[in-house]
Enzyme design. Structure first.
Site: not given
Ligand code: NOJ
Length: 545
Positions: A95, A196, A246, A320-321
């Site tokens: 990542d 990311d 992402e 994870h979000d």
């Molecule tokens: C996306 C990530 O998946 C998340 O967990 C993170 O807080 C933000 N980007 C900032 O890096």
């Protein structure tokens, strides 16, 4: 390369397996569980950040891109992980958090101590007037996206937490440094990368207030993002590897560009529109049940749109979000197994590369905490305060956080019914929901009808069937409010996937189930035994001709 026969498994190292009894997962823990991952049949293991970090945002605030945080182990452990996973037929994906660093990163420290070279690495601006930030942009976790830095008398931009200053990608030095970071890991045997919030790297040319929103639409998919991505992939020497971006608040047109192989950018993209169908008025912090018709429309738009534009989707519900999908679009009480299997099947037959997030394959649920003290995530803690300030009662705020918190997906992996779910021998950094006693790997490995065994079937099916890898996709039952259904076709063969997203019996509107069998289709997979007249709660049926 399309990676159309591959499946990616996402590991959140902090919550996967604790090997040294400190309550935090680590790299040796991942090594210990490689046989399990191999038995699932997955091809790539995407590890979320384990780099040195003050952990304000659980490692997405990176202080050193080319090292291992001692909390998670050391470089020898990492090398062993790459080698052992490779011996078992799995590749490592890392990542890369290249949109921002941590405030603890050496570059930022030099910048605020007056080094002009490093000041050009970040986005520093004068305020509108004394005490007034340059624009009204809001950061992702609540509050202004600007922070005043008294040592240098400037504001710095942080689109995420205040501890995550954004890098200035217009500076070629920055782009070169970041390409070298990717190259460093490539040279260590890493075979894929997840980038990311990569569509936020190119900021608008002119910084002005957003008069209709919080700013996001002004800096998503910015003016040079495609050019920067092409350059990064080329300079890091990773073309041909699996790469996924992402993409926050993106659109179809840009995602086609990001992932169409002719553009030499990325191999696929994550978009999130399908995970907002339970946001009331588009607001994450207002609850409503999922709108299944909207979900179907979004799936259709992205599946068919990417097919037409020769783009490629990463298909997923969990990461994870995101709160756990079985608690969100399914029923984690009465129909846990049925809904977990239906949801899995609903995306694993799509056109794209499926991603499984740790624990999803056993039907792990939301955390179900009863007090705010149990939460750790910066976003949840910030928004709890924001909700109280907006006049919500503590109970109301807790209910919203309970459904929307990112900690829902970060609870420790449930390996067994032993104390601490077999994750650790001590109280972990984030506690498990009580249901680990029944929802766990050990129990499910011994149950032929478990969610886990259903996932194994799905992964195997993709590998063995060209129709899932290459077939065209078309949606059916388009006017049905309860059902999402589609057909994959290849060389005259058809695969039909029919999913009931409701917790009661429902009918098809275009054809009945028996119409299919009468016309020579046969059921090859499902989550109930023999076919009934109607679809039962959360039933999925897969037919082939
Ligand atoms: C996306 C990530 O998946 C998340 O967990 C993170 O807080 C933000 N980007 C900032 O890096």
């Amino acid at each position: 390369m399309k990676f159309n026969d591959k499946v990616v498994y996402q590991i959140y190292p902090k919550s996967f397996q604790d090997s040294n009894g400190d309550g935090l997962g680590d790299l040796r823990g991942v090594i210990q569980r490689l046989d399990y991952l191999q038995s699932l049949g997955v091809d790539y293991l995407w590890l979320t950040p384990f780099f040195p970090s003050p952990q304000h945002d659980n490692g997405y605030d990176v202080a050193d891109y080319c090292a291992v945080d001692p909390r998670f182990g050391n470089m020898t452990d990492f090398d062993e992980l790459v080698k052992t996973a490779g011996d078992k037929g799995m590749k490592i994906m890392l990542d890369m958090v290249l949109c921002h660093t941590s405030v603890d990163h050496e570059w930022f420290q030099k910048a605020i101590n007056g080094d002009e070279h490093y000041q050009r690495y970040y986005i520093l601006r004068d305020g509108r007037s004394p005490g007034e930030p340059p624009t009204n942009w809001q950061c992702a976790f609540g509050g202004s996206a600007w922070k005043w830095q008294p040592q240098i008398g400037k504001w710095y931009l942080h689109l995420h937490d205040v501890s995550q200053p954004d890098l200035d990608w217009t500076n070629p030095e920055v782009r070169k440094e970041l390409a070298n970071v990717v190259k460093f890991w490539r040279d260590k045997g890493v075979m894929g990368f997840r980038f990311d919030v990569i569509n936020l790297i190119s900021k608008p040319e002119i910084f002005k207030d957003d008069t209709a929103g919080l700013g996001r639409r002004l800096f998503a998919d910015g003016p040079h993002v495609h050019e920067y991505l092409r350059e990064l992939v080329q300079n890091a020497g990773i073309e041909g590897m699996i790469t996924v971006g992402e993409m926050a608040s993106t659109d179809l047109e840009n995602c086609i560009r990001y992932s169409n192989p002719n553009n030499h950018e990325l191999s696929m993209s994550f978009s999130f529109h399908h995970l907002k169908v339970d946001y009331k008025n588009g607001n994450k912090w207002e609850l409503m049940p999922p709108d299944i018709k909207a979900l179907k429309k979004i799936f259709e738009e992205w599946q068919v749109g990417m097919q037409e534009g020769n783009g490629w989707n990463a298909v997923f519900y969990n990461n994870h979000d995101q709160p756990r999908i079985v608690s969100r679009f399914g029923d984690d009480q009465k129909y846990l197994k049925e809904s977990a299997k239906m949801l899995a099947a609903s995306i694993h037959f799509m056109r794209g590369t499926p991603y499984i997030y740790q624990g999803e394959e056993i039907g792990m649920t939301n955390a179900k905490y009863s007090s705010i003290e149990q939460y750790r995530d910066v976003e949840s803690l910030n928004y709890y305060k924001i909700l109280l300030n907006q006049g919500k009662s503590k109970n109301e705020a807790l209910k919203i956080i309970g459904e929307r918190s990112r900690d829902n997906s970060r609870t420790p992996m449930q390996w067994s019914s032993e104390k601490f779910a077999g994750f650790s021998i001590v109280d972990p950094w984030l506690s498990s929901p009580e249901n680990y006693k029944t929802i766990n790997v050990e129990t499910e490995e011994n149950d032929i009808n478990s969610v886990l065994n259903f996932y194994k079937t799905l992964v195997k099916f993709r590998k063995e069937n060209k129709i899932v890898q290459d077939g065209d996709i078309k949606f059916i039952e388009r006017e049905n409010d309860n059902v999402i259904a589609y057909i994959r076709t290849l060389n005259g063969k058809e695969l039909i996937i029919i999913c009931n997203f409701k917790g009661n019996n429902t009918n098809l509107t275009e054809k009945t189930l028996s119409d299919y069998t009468k016309n020579g289709y046969k059921k090859i997979l499902g989550n109930y035994d023999e076919l009934a007249e109607n679809l039962r709660p959360y039933e999925v049926v897969i037919f082939e001709n």
